[in-house]
Structures are given as structure tokens and as C-alpha cells.
Motif scaffolding. Structure first.
Motif, PDB file in Angstrom:
ATOM      1  N   HIS A  25     -14.836   4.723 -18.089  1.00  0.00           N
ATOM      2  CA  HIS A  25     -15.396   5.611 -19.111  1.00  0.00           C
ATOM      3  C   HIS A  25     -15.696   7.002 -18.537  1.00  0.00           C
ATOM      4  O   HIS A  25     -15.385   8.018 -19.165  1.00  0.00           O
ATOM      5  CB  HIS A  25     -16.663   5.010 -19.721  1.00  0.00           C
ATOM      6  N   ARG A  26     -16.264   7.034 -17.350  1.00  0.00           N
ATOM      7  CA  ARG A  26     -16.561   8.331 -16.723  1.00  0.00           C
ATOM      8  C   ARG A  26     -15.290   9.158 -16.547  1.00  0.00           C
ATOM      9  O   ARG A  26     -15.276  10.369 -16.769  1.00  0.00           O
ATOM     10  CB  ARG A  26     -17.277   8.101 -15.390  1.00  0.00           C
ATOM     11  N   ALA A  27     -14.190   8.512 -16.174  1.00  0.00           N
ATOM     12  CA  ALA A  27     -12.915   9.217 -16.029  1.00  0.00           C
ATOM     13  C   ALA A  27     -12.435   9.764 -17.367  1.00  0.00           C
ATOM     14  O   ALA A  27     -11.918  10.887 -17.431  1.00  0.00           O
ATOM     15  CB  ALA A  27     -11.868   8.296 -15.418  1.00  0.00           C
ATOM     16  N   LEU A  28     -12.596   9.000 -18.433  1.00  0.00           N
ATOM     17  CA  LEU A  28     -12.199   9.477 -19.762  1.00  0.00           C
ATOM     18  C   LEU A  28     -13.027  10.699 -20.171  1.00  0.00           C
ATOM     19  O   LEU A  28     -12.503  11.654 -20.745  1.00  0.00           O
ATOM     20  CB  LEU A  28     -12.354   8.367 -20.806  1.00  0.00           C
ATOM     21  N   VAL A  29     -14.309  10.656 -19.876  1.00  0.00           N
ATOM     22  CA  VAL A  29     -15.186  11.797 -20.192  1.00  0.00           C
ATOM     23  C   VAL A  29     -14.783  13.012 -19.363  1.00  0.00           C
ATOM     24  O   VAL A  29     -14.606  14.117 -19.893  1.00  0.00           O
ATOM     25  CB  VAL A  29     -16.666  11.420 -19.946  1.00  0.00           C
ATOM     26  N   ILE A  34     -13.617  13.078 -23.555  1.00  0.00           N
ATOM     27  CA  ILE A  34     -14.164  12.116 -24.509  1.00  0.00           C
ATOM     28  C   ILE A  34     -15.680  12.277 -24.507  1.00  0.00           C
ATOM     29  O   ILE A  34     -16.294  12.348 -23.428  1.00  0.00           O
ATOM     30  CB  ILE A  34     -13.769  10.673 -24.098  1.00  0.00           C
ATOM     31  N   PRO A  35     -16.346  12.312 -25.659  1.00  0.00           N
ATOM     32  CA  PRO A  35     -17.810  12.396 -25.663  1.00  0.00           C
ATOM     33  C   PRO A  35     -18.426  11.184 -24.960  1.00  0.00           C
ATOM     34  O   PRO A  35     -17.922  10.055 -25.083  1.00  0.00           O
ATOM     35  CB  PRO A  35     -18.168  12.393 -27.152  1.00  0.00           C
ATOM     36  N   ALA A  36     -19.501  11.395 -24.247  1.00  0.00           N
ATOM     37  CA  ALA A  36     -20.133  10.320 -23.474  1.00  0.00           C
ATOM     38  C   ALA A  36     -20.494   9.126 -24.354  1.00  0.00           C
ATOM     39  O   ALA A  36     -20.422   7.980 -23.912  1.00  0.00           O
ATOM     40  CB  ALA A  36     -21.360  10.847 -22.748  1.00  0.00           C
ATOM     41  N   GLY A  37     -20.881   9.367 -25.603  1.00  0.00           N
ATOM     42  CA  GLY A  37     -21.275   8.285 -26.502  1.00  0.00           C
ATOM     43  C   GLY A  37     -20.115   7.590 -27.182  1.00  0.00           C
ATOM     44  O   GLY A  37     -20.318   6.635 -27.936  1.00  0.00           O
ATOM     45  N   ASP A  38     -18.897   8.040 -26.937  1.00  0.00           N
ATOM     46  CA  ASP A  38     -17.698   7.454 -27.556  1.00  0.00           C
ATOM     47  C   ASP A  38     -17.153   6.391 -26.612  1.00  0.00           C
ATOM     48  O   ASP A  38     -16.162   6.590 -25.925  1.00  0.00           O
ATOM     49  CB  ASP A  38     -16.672   8.558 -27.808  1.00  0.00           C
ATOM     50  N   ARG A  39     -17.835   5.256 -26.587  1.00  0.00           N
ATOM     51  CA  ARG A  39     -17.491   4.207 -25.622  1.00  0.00           C
ATOM     52  C   ARG A  39     -17.279   2.881 -26.344  1.00  0.00           C
ATOM     53  O   ARG A  39     -18.210   2.296 -26.876  1.00  0.00           O
ATOM     54  CB  ARG A  39     -18.592   4.068 -24.584  1.00  0.00           C
ATOM     55  N   LEU A  84      -6.310  11.774 -15.462  1.00  0.00           N
ATOM     56  CA  LEU A  84      -7.046  10.582 -15.881  1.00  0.00           C
ATOM     57  C   LEU A  84      -6.750   9.417 -14.937  1.00  0.00           C
ATOM     58  O   LEU A  84      -7.671   8.725 -14.480  1.00  0.00           O
ATOM     59  CB  LEU A  84      -6.691  10.214 -17.326  1.00  0.00           C
ATOM     60  N   TYR A  85      -5.486   9.169 -14.632  1.00  0.00           N
ATOM     61  CA  TYR A  85      -5.129   8.072 -13.722  1.00  0.00           C
ATOM     62  C   TYR A  85      -5.789   8.255 -12.360  1.00  0.00           C
ATOM     63  O   TYR A  85      -6.311   7.295 -11.774  1.00  0.00           O
ATOM     64  CB  TYR A  85      -3.614   7.981 -13.530  1.00  0.00           C
ATOM     65  N   ARG A  86      -5.761   9.480 -11.839  1.00  0.00           N
ATOM     66  CA  ARG A  86      -6.369   9.751 -10.532  1.00  0.00           C
ATOM     67  C   ARG A  86      -7.877   9.488 -10.564  1.00  0.00           C
ATOM     68  O   ARG A  86      -8.435   8.885  -9.648  1.00  0.00           O
ATOM     69  CB  ARG A  86      -6.094  11.189 -10.098  1.00  0.00           C
ATOM     70  N   LEU A  92     -12.818   3.649  -9.570  1.00  0.00           N
ATOM     71  CA  LEU A  92     -12.758   2.213  -9.309  1.00  0.00           C
ATOM     72  C   LEU A  92     -12.774   1.918  -7.815  1.00  0.00           C
ATOM     73  O   LEU A  92     -13.312   0.889  -7.389  1.00  0.00           O
ATOM     74  CB  LEU A  92     -11.552   1.579  -9.993  1.00  0.00           C
ATOM     75  N   THR A  93     -12.227   2.817  -7.028  1.00  0.00           N
ATOM     76  CA  THR A  93     -12.315   2.667  -5.582  1.00  0.00           C
ATOM     77  C   THR A  93     -13.784   2.685  -5.163  1.00  0.00           C
ATOM     78  O   THR A  93     -14.212   1.879  -4.330  1.00  0.00           O
ATOM     79  CB  THR A  93     -11.517   3.768  -4.864  1.00  0.00           C
ATOM     80  N   ASP A  94     -14.561   3.563  -5.777  1.00  0.00           N
ATOM     81  CA  ASP A  94     -16.001   3.609  -5.508  1.00  0.00           C
ATOM     82  C   ASP A  94     -16.685   2.301  -5.898  1.00  0.00           C
ATOM     83  O   ASP A  94     -17.726   1.955  -5.342  1.00  0.00           O
ATOM     84  CB  ASP A  94     -16.661   4.774  -6.260  1.00  0.00           C
ATOM     85  N   ALA A  95     -16.109   1.572  -6.858  1.00  0.00           N
ATOM     86  CA  ALA A  95     -16.664   0.285  -7.307  1.00  0.00           C
ATOM     87  C   ALA A  95     -16.124  -0.886  -6.487  1.00  0.00           C
ATOM     88  O   ALA A  95     -16.423  -2.044  -6.798  1.00  0.00           O
ATOM     89  CB  ALA A  95     -16.352   0.075  -8.790  1.00  0.00           C
ATOM     90  N   GLY A  96     -15.304  -0.604  -5.471  1.00  0.00           N
ATOM     91  CA  GLY A  96     -14.805  -1.653  -4.606  1.00  0.00           C
ATOM     92  C   GLY A  96     -13.422  -2.176  -4.937  1.00  0.00           C
ATOM     93  O   GLY A  96     -12.977  -3.171  -4.375  1.00  0.00           O
ATOM     94  N   VAL A  97     -12.703  -1.506  -5.830  1.00  0.00           N
ATOM     95  CA  VAL A  97     -11.344  -1.916  -6.194  1.00  0.00           C
ATOM     96  C   VAL A  97     -10.364  -1.138  -5.316  1.00  0.00           C
ATOM     97  O   VAL A  97     -10.490   0.080  -5.169  1.00  0.00           O
ATOM     98  CB  VAL A  97     -11.055  -1.638  -7.685  1.00  0.00           C
TER      99      VAL A  97
END
Length: 136
Positions: A25-29, A34-39, A84-86, A92-97
Motif C-alpha cells: 500500500h505504501r508503494a501505491l501511495v 493513491i490516497p492513503a485511505g484508498d486501501r 511501483l514495482y521497485r 517488501l525487502t524491508d519486511a523480510g521478503v
């Protein structure tokens, strides 16, 4: 307004699943405005027999794929999509992926392909969406 489906291993703990969803979601924003609330996300954990992938297709060494399917209104440039892909991969790398395990697909459609409640086509009524260059 994107709809995001994330399919991943059930072995990933709930906190990691949430971090992955947050990172997408953060990447989309950040990448396409994308608005932060559009999740709107669907996160589905799967057993090992339910996630099938080639471990080295196109010379990418995959081990534990996280599939991310994003449906959104058409109209973003190639450069925005590549950014967006980057950003998804970095988050996700920061999340351990592992970067090699991030698999993203985009499916684009038109404003009139969305109803987000009450039987109305709100995006048609609104006439535009964040980051897209479309005509109503």
C-alpha cells in the motif's frame, strides 16, 4: 482505486503478512499517488502445495514467492509502473521478503468497471482517479 490481492505462504507469520500488505500500500501511495485511505486488500495465506512456481524462470532464483495482483484503473505511464514495482520490492525487502520472491502483476480496466458500494459507479461519477490520465 486499486484492489490488491496478496497470496503468500502460510508459514509467514501474521505480523509479516501485515508488513507485506502495508509495504504494497505504501508503494501505491508513494509511486502513483493513491490516497492513503484508498486501501482495499485481500491477503490469503496458502499451504506449500498451493503456491506453484518455477524456481528459476527468466533467471530469477525464487524460493518463497509472494504473489501480488493489483487491479486498477488504466492510465498510468510505464515509468510510474516501473517505479511501483521497485518500491513494492524495496518495501517488501524491508519486511523480510527476498527481492527474487516478489511477483507483481497489474490488471488495468476503466472507470465504469468499478462499483464500491450502494450499486453505484462512484469512479464514473467522480470522473478521475489519482495518478491516472483517463477520460470519463
Amino acid at each position: 482505486m486499486p484492489l490488491v490481492r496478496i497470496d503468500l505462504s502460510a508459514a509467514r507469520p501474521p505480523a509479516v503478512r501485515r508488513a507485506i500488505a502495508d509495504g504494497v500500500h505504501r508503494a501505491l501511495v508513494d509511486a502513483i499517488g493513491i490516497p492513503a485511505g484508498d486501501r482495499f486488500q485481500i491477503v490469503t495465506p496458502h499451504g506449500p502445495e498451493e503456491l506453484v512456481f518455477d524456481p528459476d524462470y527468466l533467471d530469477v532464483a525464487r524460493q518463497d514467492v509472494v504473489y501480488i495482483q493489483i487491479t486498477l484503473v488504466a492510465g498510468r505511464s510505464r515509468d510510474l509502473k516501473l517505479d511501483l514495482y521497485r518500491r513494492i520490492t524495496a518495501n517488501l525487502t524491508d519486511a523480510g521478503v527476498r527481492p527474487e520472491d516478489v511477483f507483481v502483476t497489474l490488471t488495468e480496466n476503466d472507470l465504469d468497471n468499478w462499483s464500491v458500494g450502494n450499486g453505484r459507479a462512484q469512479l464514473v461519477e467522480q470522473g478521475a482517479v489519482a495518478g491516472a490520465q483517463v477520460e470519463p
